[in-house]
Each structure stands twice: as structure tokens, then as C-alpha cells.
Write a protein that holds these residues in place. Structure first.
Motif, mmCIF file in Angstrom:
data_model
loop_
_atom_site.group_PDB
_atom_site.id
_atom_site.type_symbol
_atom_site.label_atom_id
_atom_site.label_comp_id
_atom_site.label_asym_id
_atom_site.label_seq_id
_atom_site.Cartn_x
_atom_site.Cartn_y
_atom_site.Cartn_z
ATOM 1 N N GLN A 1 0.805 -1.220 0.000
ATOM 2 C CA GLN A 1 0.000 0.000 0.000
ATOM 3 C C GLN A 1 0.839 1.271 0.000
ATOM 4 O O GLN A 1 0.470 2.264 -0.623
ATOM 5 N N ARG A 2 1.988 1.266 0.686
ATOM 6 C CA ARG A 2 2.811 2.475 0.734
ATOM 7 C C ARG A 2 3.311 2.855 -0.653
ATOM 8 O O ARG A 2 3.291 4.037 -1.036
ATOM 9 N N PHE A 3 3.775 1.861 -1.406
ATOM 10 C CA PHE A 3 4.212 2.149 -2.772
ATOM 11 C C PHE A 3 3.035 2.558 -3.648
ATOM 12 O O PHE A 3 3.189 3.354 -4.576
ATOM 13 N N CYS A 4 1.854 2.000 -3.342
ATOM 14 C CA CYS A 4 0.650 2.382 -4.086
ATOM 15 C C CYS A 4 0.345 3.865 -3.872
ATOM 16 O O CYS A 4 0.061 4.594 -4.818
ATOM 17 N N ILE A 5 0.415 4.295 -2.612
ATOM 18 C CA ILE A 5 0.161 5.706 -2.298
ATOM 19 C C ILE A 5 1.216 6.596 -2.956
ATOM 20 O O ILE A 5 0.905 7.630 -3.542
ATOM 21 N N SER A 6 2.489 6.158 -2.887
ATOM 22 C CA SER A 6 3.574 6.917 -3.508
ATOM 23 C C SER A 6 3.375 7.033 -5.011
ATOM 24 O O SER A 6 3.555 8.113 -5.596
ATOM 25 N N TRP B 1 -8.454 4.505 -0.984
ATOM 26 C CA TRP B 1 -7.727 3.394 -1.564
ATOM 27 C C TRP B 1 -8.384 2.077 -1.193
ATOM 28 O O TRP B 1 -8.844 1.887 -0.074
ATOM 29 N N CYS C 1 -3.960 -1.698 -6.599
ATOM 30 C CA CYS C 1 -3.557 -0.310 -6.345
ATOM 31 C C CYS C 1 -4.470 0.586 -7.159
ATOM 32 O O CYS C 1 -4.412 0.597 -8.386
#
Length: 322
Positions: free
Chosen positions: A97-102, A172, A179
Motif C-alpha cells: 500500500q505504501r508504494f501504491c500511495i507513492s 484506496w 492499487c
């Protein structure tokens, strides 16, 4: 477990990652191809950035806009294309999820920057051709730089406003293998207007005007060539028409890459548009090729950089234009 959670679980199970249908060799080739595309994007745009930064003769208002576009294209190649290509190759999201948000933040911001860089290029060309004397007196590198910095700052604010007020946590999907940023109805309309309808309309209207003016200039050049031997004004008009033509090709390719994403995003769910996003991102790979094909100054800069003449004393003062 309540009904909402059960529905979410069913949704996630329906779109979970499947086993790879192809052989390992196919996936290796796909990753090699993806790496080549990313490296071409980074390398091509880095050459444009170095050229405009280093050579003083290229410090013109129009080239500052080209530089801004090259920087946004370079960042797309560095921050957006790698996770996006992995996403397509793997058929699902595996980076968390963090890379998705980024990725969502980078994609939103850099997409807006690229679009409005092209809008500013269209405005610049229209103003330069429609009123060249006023353009020469009023448009300076310093003023263009202020416009560029303002443009970047505005879209930083817009991107974070879009993500914050739309609900950065709840918007999200909770599925680990998906993603996708879901916009509410209000922000969907706002985003569509400001990132597609308005800039596309401006680009089409201004470049329609540019080509009308360029046609008039072509007629004027022929008449001027018959009536006088003076070359200064004629060469100036030819130069402006050529710049308009090259940047017109750049804008046309940009629109061709942009349209599939917005058309598909209107008719399918958000998580299924990654392929059309890649088509848009490939515009960042194509732009340096357009410069290499149509800009003699870029080919000269490329030769100087590759042969390492760029490290010679006062190489930045070389006249790479003529």
C-alpha cells in the motif's frame, strides 16, 4: 464480520493475483524490455536537461519550457514507470500500500505538470507567432522561469488537495493486490475538467491558431522573397514557423498518448487503466526522440556530450544553434 467486510473480501478474492501463465524466459524478456524503456526515458530526457542547462545559447524562453517538460518526463521515468511496468508484467499489485500511495501521488502530480507544460508551450508558440514584436519585448527567460515555478507549485498544492480532501485513507482499496485511487463524484468532475477538458481545449484552440498564422507566414515569406533580398526578417519568420511545426508534432503526439487514458478511465474501473497510463508515460520516452529528429541543436549537443567535449573549458559558450 459485517456485511461491508464480507463484500470487501469477495471483491478482493475476485481480483486476486493468478499464477503466471507464461514461462520464466518470457518474464525475463518482459523485465529486460521494461528496463530498456525506463533507461531510454531517463537517458533521453537527461540529455535534454544537460543540453539546455549547459549551453548558454539555449537559454531562451521556449527552451525553458522544453526543459521543464524534460524534467517532468525524467521524473515520470524515475518514479512512475518502474512500478507501473512491474504492475502490468505481474498482472497485479505486489509492492504494497505504501508504494501504491507513492505511485498515486507521483502519477497525479507529474501528469498534471506534463499536461500544463504542454499548455504553456502552446501559449508560448501562439504568442510568439501572433505578436512577435510584443513577445520579444515582454517575454524573457526570467519571466518564463517564474511562470514555470508557479506552475509546479500550483500542481503540488492541487495534487495533495485532491488526495487529502478526497480521503487519502478511505479512498484506496483495502485489497493488498490492487492499487487504485477511487475519486468521489465531486473530485472526479474537478479532476476531469482541470486535467483534461480545459488543457485539451486550450491546446487544440491555440495550435489551430498557430497553424493558421504559420500558413499566413508561409505566404508572406514567398512574397517577401520575391520583393526584397533582405534575409533577416525572412529567416526569423522561417525559424518561428519551424519551431511551431516541431512543437506542433510534440503536442500532437502528447494528445495521442493522453486520450486513451482519459477515454478508458471514463468507461472502466480505475484499477484497469494501468495499460493506458503506460501509453501516456511512453510520451516521456518519445519526446527526446522528437527533439533528436527535428532539432539540429539537440543533435549538436548530443555529439558534444557523448564525445565528452562538454568538460572542456567554456564549452557552455559554444554556439550550438547555427
Amino acid at each position: 464480520m459485517n456485511l461491508t467486510e464480507l463484500n470487501q473480501l469477495d471483491y478482493c478474492l475476485n481480483i486476486s493475483c493468478t499464477e503466471r501463465p507464461g514461462s520464466p524466459a518470457v518474464y525475463i524478456l518482459l523485465y529486460v524490455f521494461a528496463a530498456i524503456v525506463v533507461l531510454l526515458t531517463l537517458g533521453g530526457n537527461l540529455l535534454v536537461i544537460l543540453s539546455v542547462f549547459h549551453f548558454k545559447k539555449l537559454h531562451t524562453p521556449t527552451n525553458m519550457l522544453v526543459l521543464s517538460l524534460a524534467i517532468s518526463d525524467f521524473l515520470i521515468g524515475a518514479l512512475v514507470m518502474p512500478p507501473l511496468l512491474i504492475w502490468i508484467i505481474e498482472s497485479c499489485w505486489i509492492l504494497g500500500q505504501r508504494f501504491c500511495i507513492s505511485l498515486s501521488i507521483s502519477l497525479t502530480f507529474l501528469t498534471c505538470i506534463s499536461i500544463y507544460n504542454v499548455v504553456l508551450i502552446a501559449v508560448d508558440r501562439y504568442f510568439a507567432l501572433s505578436n512577435p514584436f510584443l513577445y520579444m519585448n515582454k517575454v524573457s527567460v526570467m519571466r518564463i522561469n517564474v511562470v514555470i515555478v508557479t506552475n509546479w507549485c500550483v500542481w503540488v498544492v492541487y495534487s495533495f488537495a485532491l488526495l487529502y480532501f478526497n480521503g487519502i485513507v478511505s479512498s484506496w482499496t483495502k485489497c493488498p493486490e490492487v492499487c487504485s485511487l477511487f475519486l468521489n463524484e465531486v473530485w472526479s468532475v474537478i479532476d476531469l475538467v482541470f486535467t483534461f477538458i480545459f488543457p485539451s481545449s486550450v491546446i487544440i484552440i491555440l495550435y489551430s491558431g498557430v497553424f493558421v498564422i504559420a500558413k499566413k507566414h508561409a505566404t508572406a515569406i514567398r512574397e517577401l522573397s520575391k520583393q526584397t533580398r533582405s534575409q533577416t526578417h525572412t529567416e526569423s519568420m522561417k525559424s518561428e514557423r519551424k519551431a511551431a511545426k516541431v512543437l506542433g508534432i510534440l503536442v500532437s503526439v502528447f494528445m495521442a498518448c493522453l486520450l486513451p487514458y482519459y477515454i478508458q478511465s471514463l468507461v472502466v474501473e480505475a484499477q484497469y487503466v494501468q495499460k493506458s497510463i503506460v501509453i501516456f508515460c511512453l510520451n516521456s520516452t518519445i519526446n527526446p526522440v522528437i527533439y533528436a529528429l527535428f532539432y539540429p541543436w539537440f543533435r549538436r549537443c548530443l555529439k558534444i556530450i557523448i564525445t565528452l567535449q562538454i568538460f572542456q573549458t567554456n564549452s557552455g559558450l559554444l554556439n550550438v544553434i547555427s
